[in-house]
Write a protein that holds these residues in place. Sequence first.
Motif, PDB file in Angstrom:
ATOM      1  N   LYS A  17      41.717  15.847  36.967  1.00 27.27           N
ATOM      2  CA  LYS A  17      42.833  14.888  37.071  1.00 27.27           C
ATOM      3  C   LYS A  17      44.164  15.586  36.817  1.00 27.27           C
ATOM      4  O   LYS A  17      45.158  15.298  37.500  1.00 27.27           O
ATOM      5  CB  LYS A  17      42.629  13.731  36.099  1.00 27.27           C
ATOM      6  CG  LYS A  17      41.517  12.798  36.533  1.00 27.27           C
ATOM      7  CD  LYS A  17      41.248  11.724  35.504  1.00 27.27           C
ATOM      8  CE  LYS A  17      40.086  10.840  35.912  1.00 27.27           C
ATOM      9  NZ  LYS A  17      39.764   9.828  34.895  1.00 27.27           N
ATOM     10  N   ILE A  53      44.879  17.563  39.993  1.00 25.52           N
ATOM     11  CA  ILE A  53      45.309  16.701  41.091  1.00 25.52           C
ATOM     12  C   ILE A  53      46.785  16.344  40.927  1.00 25.52           C
ATOM     13  O   ILE A  53      47.558  16.403  41.889  1.00 25.52           O
ATOM     14  CB  ILE A  53      44.413  15.442  41.172  1.00 25.52           C
ATOM     15  CG1 ILE A  53      43.004  15.840  41.635  1.00 25.52           C
ATOM     16  CG2 ILE A  53      45.033  14.381  42.072  1.00 25.52           C
ATOM     17  CD1 ILE A  53      41.945  14.773  41.425  1.00 25.52           C
ATOM     18  N   THR A 104      49.796  17.606  43.409  1.00 28.71           N
ATOM     19  CA  THR A 104      50.677  16.621  44.036  1.00 28.71           C
ATOM     20  C   THR A 104      52.134  16.982  43.779  1.00 28.71           C
ATOM     21  O   THR A 104      52.964  16.928  44.689  1.00 28.71           O
ATOM     22  CB  THR A 104      50.360  15.207  43.508  1.00 28.71           C
ATOM     23  OG1 THR A 104      48.989  14.905  43.813  1.00 28.71           O
ATOM     24  CG2 THR A 104      51.269  14.163  44.117  1.00 28.71           C
ATOM     25  N   ARG A 117      44.002  19.881  46.160  1.00 28.48           N
ATOM     26  CA  ARG A 117      43.938  18.517  45.618  1.00 28.48           C
ATOM     27  C   ARG A 117      42.767  17.757  46.235  1.00 28.48           C
ATOM     28  O   ARG A 117      42.017  17.083  45.532  1.00 28.48           O
ATOM     29  CB  ARG A 117      45.252  17.776  45.878  1.00 28.48           C
ATOM     30  CG  ARG A 117      45.244  16.351  45.331  1.00 28.48           C
ATOM     31  CD  ARG A 117      46.503  15.608  45.644  1.00 28.48           C
ATOM     32  NE  ARG A 117      46.593  15.346  47.080  1.00 28.48           N
ATOM     33  CZ  ARG A 117      47.610  14.739  47.670  1.00 28.48           C
ATOM     34  NH1 ARG A 117      48.648  14.341  46.961  1.00 28.48           N
ATOM     35  NH2 ARG A 117      47.610  14.541  48.964  1.00 28.48           N
ATOM     36  N   GLY A 118      42.608  17.892  47.539  1.00 30.93           N
ATOM     37  CA  GLY A 118      41.492  17.227  48.214  1.00 30.93           C
ATOM     38  C   GLY A 118      40.142  17.696  47.694  1.00 30.93           C
ATOM     39  O   GLY A 118      39.225  16.896  47.485  1.00 30.93           O
ATOM     40  N   GLN A 128      39.656  16.192  44.271  1.00 34.60           N
ATOM     41  CA  GLN A 128      39.310  14.777  44.363  1.00 34.60           C
ATOM     42  C   GLN A 128      37.834  14.595  44.713  1.00 34.60           C
ATOM     43  O   GLN A 128      37.164  13.727  44.163  1.00 34.60           O
ATOM     44  CB  GLN A 128      40.201  14.077  45.397  1.00 34.60           C
ATOM     45  CG  GLN A 128      41.624  13.934  44.916  1.00 34.60           C
ATOM     46  CD  GLN A 128      42.586  13.490  46.022  1.00 34.60           C
ATOM     47  OE1 GLN A 128      42.431  13.841  47.192  1.00 34.60           O
ATOM     48  NE2 GLN A 128      43.612  12.732  45.632  1.00 34.60           N
ATOM     49  N   LEU A 187      35.850  15.481  41.607  1.00 37.03           N
ATOM     50  CA  LEU A 187      36.047  14.424  40.616  1.00 37.03           C
ATOM     51  C   LEU A 187      35.111  13.242  40.888  1.00 37.03           C
ATOM     52  O   LEU A 187      34.518  12.678  39.982  1.00 37.03           O
ATOM     53  CB  LEU A 187      37.507  13.970  40.600  1.00 37.03           C
ATOM     54  CG  LEU A 187      37.856  12.845  39.625  1.00 37.03           C
ATOM     55  CD1 LEU A 187      37.577  13.259  38.188  1.00 37.03           C
ATOM     56  CD2 LEU A 187      39.340  12.459  39.803  1.00 37.03           C
ATOM     57  N   ALA A 188      34.969  12.901  42.167  1.00 34.60           N
ATOM     58  CA  ALA A 188      34.089  11.782  42.542  1.00 34.60           C
ATOM     59  C   ALA A 188      32.643  12.059  42.139  1.00 34.60           C
ATOM     60  O   ALA A 188      31.887  11.116  41.851  1.00 34.60           O
ATOM     61  CB  ALA A 188      34.192  11.518  44.027  1.00 34.60           C
TER      62      ALA A 188
END
Length: 110
Positions: A81, A84, A88, A99-100, A103, A106-107
């Motif tokens: 987090k 990310i 950004t 970042r992608g 993410q 993270l999921a």
Amino acid sequence: MTRTPRMQQIETLLADDPDDAFLRYGLAMEYSSQGDDATAVKLLRELIDLDPHQPYIPAFLMCGQALARLGKETEAAKVLKQGIAAATRTGTPEALHSRGEMQGLLATVE
């Protein structure tokens, strides 16, 4: 764990330029490739903290991956987090690509 010749070479270079983010990242990746994720996490956290205003974005992803391998999903999620948010703020195409990836990871850890 025995330090590899590559680790020794990077450490020698870091002695001359301790703030070189790429060298610090490379050293962490060497430890990770040798299965020493705990040391890799330590080095990556140091790299992340080195310059909070211009963080080395890939360090967040690699730190999150190493933490996940260590079974520390909550810590991994926290680092991801932060990464990310940093990516950004940075806004470069490379940072946004990272970042992608963060993410996506993270999921899987949440």
